[in-house]
Enzyme design. Structure first.
Site, PDB file in Angstrom:
ATOM      1  N   LYS A  68       0.859  -1.213   0.000  1.00 30.36           N
ATOM      2  CA  LYS A  68       0.000   0.000   0.000  1.00 30.36           C
ATOM      3  C   LYS A  68       0.884   1.248   0.000  1.00 30.36           C
ATOM      4  O   LYS A  68       1.915   1.254  -0.668  1.00 30.36           O
ATOM      5  CB  LYS A  68      -0.961  -0.020   1.188  1.00 30.36           C
ATOM      6  N   HIS A  87      -8.604  -3.210  -6.077  1.00 29.08           N
ATOM      7  CA  HIS A  87      -8.499  -3.328  -4.613  1.00 29.08           C
ATOM      8  C   HIS A  87      -9.626  -2.519  -3.963  1.00 29.08           C
ATOM      9  O   HIS A  87      -9.984  -1.447  -4.449  1.00 29.08           O
ATOM     10  CB  HIS A  87      -7.127  -2.838  -4.141  1.00 29.08           C
TER      11      HIS A  87
END
Ligand code: PEP
Length: 261
Positions: free
Chosen positions: A13, A99
């Site tokens: 991330k 995502h």
């Protein structure tokens, strides 16, 4: 049901904060994964600006590189976007698409579909994330996953399915410390495979790995593999801790060794 070499994907991330810290994290992981895993494929997905530097630290491809997102156009006036040719040119071999953190920021099914097409047209592996926001007593989460899958795979040819990975990531489990039970993960894997078999064929569906993601850690990984039967993991938080991430890789390696593909 076909066995696959488990894919263990670390989604970093927007972490770590600097290139120096990212390099350190990667080197720690690389050094702990001392031998090329024979039965497992470890992958990390660093933030875009760090990918080419990390690639220099991974010459043997013991650990593959993924991108956390992509834009479907190849080149041109698209400020802030990153294309698949750019990603391939810095060593990326897999791309995460759809995502839930991107869906939450407004990414639509149509964009996800176009991203999937762009990745597959570039003969690259796409990891498509699907998952419900909440679980209700009536099983509506199955229709959520079905709609996401149908939208993402619209027009995908059976021959391209071998480059498709599905990551089942219930949104309520991401970053929360709550995990789907191994039985629930197994049930969803069967559901996804049934959808793929109905839409394509059994043989084509068998080429698709179904991963689980959502608070995977070193304590729950073994059960999710043994009982859940998933083909690997998409891991957020635990992939930022080198020893925990490598512990999960080793767990998958042992599992796969005793359940060969
Ligand atoms: C993810 O971001 O895809 C994820 C599964 O995160 P975490 O492992 O932290 O729940």
């Amino acid at each position: 049901m076909k066995k696959h070499t488990p894919l263990i994907v670390g989604n970093w991330k927007m972490n770590p904060a600097t290139l120096a810290k990212a390099k350190k994290l990667f080197i720690d992981i690389r050094n702990k994964v001392q031998h090329r895993p024979q039965y497992t494929k470890p992958v990390v997905a660093p933030p875009f600006p760090f990918i080419s530097e990390i690639e220099r630290l991974a010459p043997s491809r013991r650990i593959e590189l993924a991108a956390q997102d992509v834009f479907f156009e190849s080149i041109g006036a698209h400020t802030g976007e990153v294309s698949i040719p750019m990603l391939k040119s810095v060593g990326v071999s897999m791309v995460i698409v759809g995502h839930s953190e991107r869906r939450a920021r407004g990414e639509s099914d149509e964009e996800i579909y176009r991203d999937v097409q762009a990745v597959l047209n570039a003969k690259t592996t796409v990891i498509i994330c699907v998952g419900e926001k909440e679980r209700d007593a009536h099983g509506n989460y199955f229709s959520v996953v079905e709609a996401q899958l149908r939208a993402a795979l619209r027009d995908v040819a059976a021959k391209d399915l071998k480059r498709v990975v599905i990551a089942y990531e219930p949104v309520w489990a991401i970053g929360t410390g709550k995990t789907a039970s191994a039985e629930d993960a197994h049930e969803m894997k069967l559901f996804i495979q049934k959808l793929l078999t109905d839409r394509f064929s059994r043989r084509a569906a068998d080429t698709v790995r179904v991963l689980y993601g959502g608070s995977v850690n070193k304590r729950n990984a073994a059960e999710l593999l043994h009982v859940g039967g998933v083909d690997g993991f998409l891991i957020g938080g635990a992939s930022l801790r080198a020893s925990e991430f490598v512990h999960i890789i080793n767990t998958a390696e042992e599992y796969a060794k005793s359940h060969p593909a």
